[in-house]
Scaffold this motif. Sequence first.
Motif, mmCIF file in Angstrom:
data_model
loop_
_atom_site.group_PDB
_atom_site.id
_atom_site.type_symbol
_atom_site.label_atom_id
_atom_site.label_comp_id
_atom_site.label_asym_id
_atom_site.label_seq_id
_atom_site.Cartn_x
_atom_site.Cartn_y
_atom_site.Cartn_z
ATOM 1 N N GLY A 221 1.055 -6.297 -14.860
ATOM 2 C CA GLY A 221 -0.325 -6.683 -15.198
ATOM 3 C C GLY A 221 -0.718 -7.958 -14.471
ATOM 4 N N GLY A 222 -1.290 -8.909 -15.224
ATOM 5 C CA GLY A 222 -1.745 -10.159 -14.610
ATOM 6 C C GLY A 222 -0.669 -11.237 -14.594
ATOM 7 N N ASP A 223 0.590 -10.871 -14.902
ATOM 8 C CA ASP A 223 1.627 -11.909 -14.982
ATOM 9 C C ASP A 223 2.095 -12.415 -13.620
ATOM 10 O OD1 ASP A 223 1.488 -11.666 -17.649
ATOM 11 O OD2 ASP A 223 3.338 -10.484 -17.883
ATOM 12 N N LEU A 224 1.855 -11.626 -12.579
ATOM 13 C CA LEU A 224 2.288 -12.055 -11.241
ATOM 14 C C LEU A 224 1.069 -12.452 -10.431
ATOM 15 C CD1 LEU A 224 4.839 -9.341 -9.979
ATOM 16 C CD2 LEU A 224 5.337 -11.699 -10.611
ATOM 17 N N ARG A 225 1.164 -13.596 -9.777
ATOM 18 C CA ARG A 225 0.081 -13.964 -8.839
ATOM 19 C C ARG A 225 0.412 -13.341 -7.483
ATOM 20 N NH1 ARG A 225 -3.550 -17.767 -9.041
ATOM 21 N NH2 ARG A 225 -3.009 -18.693 -7.018
ATOM 22 N N ILE A 226 -0.510 -12.516 -7.019
ATOM 23 C CA ILE A 226 -0.241 -11.748 -5.794
ATOM 24 C C ILE A 226 -1.320 -12.031 -4.749
ATOM 25 C CG2 ILE A 226 -0.015 -9.403 -4.827
ATOM 26 C CD1 ILE A 226 0.776 -8.442 -7.631
ATOM 27 N N ALA A 227 -0.893 -12.273 -3.515
ATOM 28 C CA ALA A 227 -1.852 -12.362 -2.394
ATOM 29 C C ALA A 227 -1.630 -11.142 -1.508
ATOM 30 C CB ALA A 227 -1.606 -13.623 -1.580
ATOM 31 N N LEU A 228 -2.716 -10.396 -1.262
ATOM 32 C CA LEU A 228 -2.640 -9.211 -0.394
ATOM 33 C C LEU A 228 -3.547 -9.481 0.804
ATOM 34 C CD1 LEU A 228 -1.777 -6.226 0.030
ATOM 35 C CD2 LEU A 228 -3.667 -5.559 -1.436
ATOM 36 N N LEU A 229 -2.955 -9.538 1.984
ATOM 37 C CA LEU A 229 -3.712 -9.941 3.187
ATOM 38 C C LEU A 229 -3.865 -8.793 4.157
ATOM 39 C CD1 LEU A 229 -1.924 -12.634 2.474
ATOM 40 C CD2 LEU A 229 -2.547 -13.244 4.796
ATOM 41 N N ASP A 230 -5.067 -8.608 4.626
ATOM 42 C CA ASP A 230 -5.265 -7.624 5.694
ATOM 43 C C ASP A 230 -6.648 -7.859 6.297
ATOM 44 O OD1 ASP A 230 -5.613 -5.312 7.299
ATOM 45 O OD2 ASP A 230 -4.291 -4.162 5.987
ATOM 46 N N PRO A 231 -6.729 -8.104 7.614
ATOM 47 C CA PRO A 231 -8.063 -8.323 8.192
ATOM 48 C C PRO A 231 -8.927 -7.065 8.108
ATOM 49 C CG PRO A 231 -6.381 -8.177 9.916
ATOM 50 C CD PRO A 231 -5.658 -8.179 8.608
ATOM 51 N N ALA A 232 -8.268 -5.890 7.959
ATOM 52 C CA ALA A 232 -9.038 -4.626 7.912
ATOM 53 C C ALA A 232 -9.219 -4.149 6.475
ATOM 54 C CB ALA A 232 -8.307 -3.559 8.730
ATOM 55 N N LEU A 233 -9.068 -5.088 5.523
ATOM 56 C CA LEU A 233 -9.065 -4.720 4.101
ATOM 57 C C LEU A 233 -10.285 -3.902 3.683
ATOM 58 C CD1 LEU A 233 -7.316 -5.349 1.574
ATOM 59 C CD2 LEU A 233 -8.855 -7.236 1.120
ATOM 60 N N LEU A 234 -11.445 -4.244 4.239
ATOM 61 C CA LEU A 234 -12.660 -3.576 3.772
ATOM 62 C C LEU A 234 -13.128 -2.476 4.716
ATOM 63 C CD1 LEU A 234 -14.395 -6.753 2.358
ATOM 64 C CD2 LEU A 234 -13.021 -5.069 1.139
ATOM 65 N N GLN A 235 -12.314 -2.185 5.726
ATOM 66 C CA GLN A 235 -12.677 -1.064 6.610
ATOM 67 C C GLN A 235 -12.184 0.233 5.976
ATOM 68 O OE1 GLN A 235 -11.031 -1.927 10.437
ATOM 69 N NE2 GLN A 235 -12.131 -3.869 10.552
ATOM 70 N N HIS A 236 -12.731 1.344 6.482
ATOM 71 C CA HIS A 236 -12.346 2.618 5.875
ATOM 72 C C HIS A 236 -11.498 3.434 6.828
ATOM 73 C CE1 HIS A 236 -14.632 1.841 2.413
ATOM 74 N NE2 HIS A 236 -15.736 1.691 3.088
ATOM 75 N N PRO A 237 -10.203 3.508 6.572
ATOM 76 C CA PRO A 237 -9.346 4.262 7.485
ATOM 77 C C PRO A 237 -9.686 5.748 7.467
ATOM 78 C CG PRO A 237 -8.119 3.596 5.517
ATOM 79 C CD PRO A 237 -9.483 2.992 5.408
ATOM 80 N N GLU A 238 -9.721 6.362 8.662
ATOM 81 C CA GLU A 238 -10.028 7.804 8.763
ATOM 82 C C GLU A 238 -8.737 8.599 8.831
ATOM 83 O OE1 GLU A 238 -12.778 9.409 8.492
ATOM 84 O OE2 GLU A 238 -14.049 7.629 8.330
ATOM 85 N N LYS A 239 -7.910 8.499 7.807
ATOM 86 C CA LYS A 239 -6.655 9.246 7.818
ATOM 87 C C LYS A 239 -6.600 10.085 6.574
ATOM 88 C CE LYS A 239 -3.664 5.443 9.255
ATOM 89 N NZ LYS A 239 -2.553 4.632 8.802
ATOM 90 N N THR A 240 -5.716 11.067 6.587
ATOM 91 C CA THR A 240 -5.411 11.759 5.335
ATOM 92 C C THR A 240 -3.909 11.653 5.145
ATOM 93 O OG1 THR A 240 -5.172 13.789 6.601
ATOM 94 C CG2 THR A 240 -7.232 13.495 5.428
ATOM 95 N N TRP A 241 -3.490 11.505 3.914
ATOM 96 C CA TRP A 241 -2.071 11.490 3.604
ATOM 97 C C TRP A 241 -1.764 12.744 2.810
ATOM 98 C CZ3 TRP A 241 -3.290 5.895 2.252
ATOM 99 C CH2 TRP A 241 -3.069 5.094 3.367
ATOM 100 N N SER A 242 -0.889 13.540 3.339
ATOM 101 C CA SER A 242 -0.551 14.802 2.689
ATOM 102 C C SER A 242 0.948 14.845 2.443
ATOM 103 C CB SER A 242 -0.965 15.977 3.558
ATOM 104 O OG SER A 242 -2.322 15.827 3.916
ATOM 105 N N PHE A 243 1.338 15.559 1.416
ATOM 106 C CA PHE A 243 2.749 15.570 1.009
ATOM 107 C C PHE A 243 2.923 16.655 -0.036
ATOM 108 C CE2 PHE A 243 0.122 12.598 -1.258
ATOM 109 C CZ PHE A 243 0.362 12.887 -2.587
ATOM 110 N N TRP A 244 4.159 16.985 -0.359
ATOM 111 C CA TRP A 244 4.398 17.937 -1.433
ATOM 112 C C TRP A 244 5.042 17.187 -2.597
ATOM 113 C CZ3 TRP A 244 6.342 17.953 3.444
ATOM 114 C CH2 TRP A 244 7.691 17.692 3.610
#
Length: 378
Positions: free
Chosen positions: A29-52
């Motif tokens: 939950g909120g017990d860990l302070r987390i930093a998530l960094l990515d310059p493309a964070l708000l871009q929309h990747p055009e990929k699909t992830w498929s799996f069984w």
Amino acid sequence: MHPDTYDIGIIGAGCAGLSLARELVGRYGGDLRIALLDPALLQHPEKTWSFWTHEPDRYAALAEGIWHKVSFADHRGALTEPIAPYSYVSIPARRYRQHILDELFRLPSVHLRTEASRRYGPSGRNYLIQTEGAEIRCERLFSSVHPPATRPARYALQQHFLGWFVETPEPAFESDTVTLMDFRTEPGSGAEFVYVLPYSDRRALVEYTVFSPRPWPVGTYEEKLKAYLHRRSIDRYNVTASEQGSIPMTDYPFPQQTADGLHHIGLAGGLARPATGYAFRFIEQDSALIAASLQDGQVSRFSAAGRHQFYDRLLLHLIDRFPERVPGIMSALFRRNRFADILAFLDRSSAPLDEARIFWRLPWSPFLRVLYESYLRP
Ligand SMILES: Cc1cc2nc3c(=O)[nH]c(=O)nc-3n(C[C@H](O)[C@H](O)[C@H](O)COP(=O)(O)OP(=O)(O)OC[C@H]3O[C@@H](n4cnc5c(N)ncnc54)[C@H](O)[C@@H]3O)c2cc1C
């Protein structure tokens, strides 16, 4: 500069970074302070992830399609089979990212930062990430950025592909069946096949896929896709989007952890299965293990070491040395085994006896040559 401090730093909000953040938040939950960094964070990747998976319901809200049958095709025709207990699931990367970001945005303990890490490394008992305008200190650091290779790989192949999202005016696809591999390509093509993910009978992702050392110019895949669709009598269609990519098929020993305790996740941590390029489910398993083990102050990881690593090396050697034998071996694999057993094998969840049965039914001569060349030749 006064560094911002966190318990966990995650560099890269692609599949692995998002999946890890989600597991951590789900567990702590909120017990860990987390930093998530990515310059493309708000871009929309055009990929699909498929799996069984055995648990399709888990992905129902995110999936663009869930199928219960798959097919394999070669010049003898197509073979279709149900894959119970598995289902095949496809998720648009864009939807996956948005779903997790919505969850993370709600927590004040998680900071989503559209910054690129410029430099990172140990600093005292912690790690320091430097970005253009900030310094970030964290107790544990997970990175999905590939570190420079420290030595050449023996096999450095790629699974490279161009997929077209195709719409047709008439029904053209079997909407209840995913085509995992269709080797009805030009005769003599070698390790090249087409993958078809039908979202309806008039809309599908049709992907020309190649196992070879280097990606091709876009025009070459396009010609092959056009020729394949024409051979399937699909001549009237619109290409609404495309997906292009290249996934390493290599025995390079991606270091999951550096000497100073930094963890590489995702493809940078070697999570793509070398023989297939599938990574999504292994990334998810890795994230769940990391999150669970942090409770005991450790970091446990998903490991592919063992007999499956040996099988991967055999297959890589075979693809590298005898690409022209790949279609025949795949035909034997799919025509002589239950598809669900093949998927369990590719998922690394098969039992040793089942694996022996699968290998027993393959043509032996190329594998004997591969074994000789890999292990016995002086
Ligand atoms: C087109 C394509 C389709 C695929 N389809 C499938 C599939 O169907 N099934 C499957 O199992 N696998 C698939 N894979 C393989 C694998 O699942 C994906 O490559 C997956 O995205 C890997 O996740 P990742 O987090 O390692 O890398 P990515 O998802 O690529 O994420 C890396 C992130 O790091 C960020 N980044 C880079 N440099 C920095 C920096 N300096 N600082 C901060 N952030 C940075 C990037 O912007 C990126 O968002 C596919 C791969 C590709 C390329």
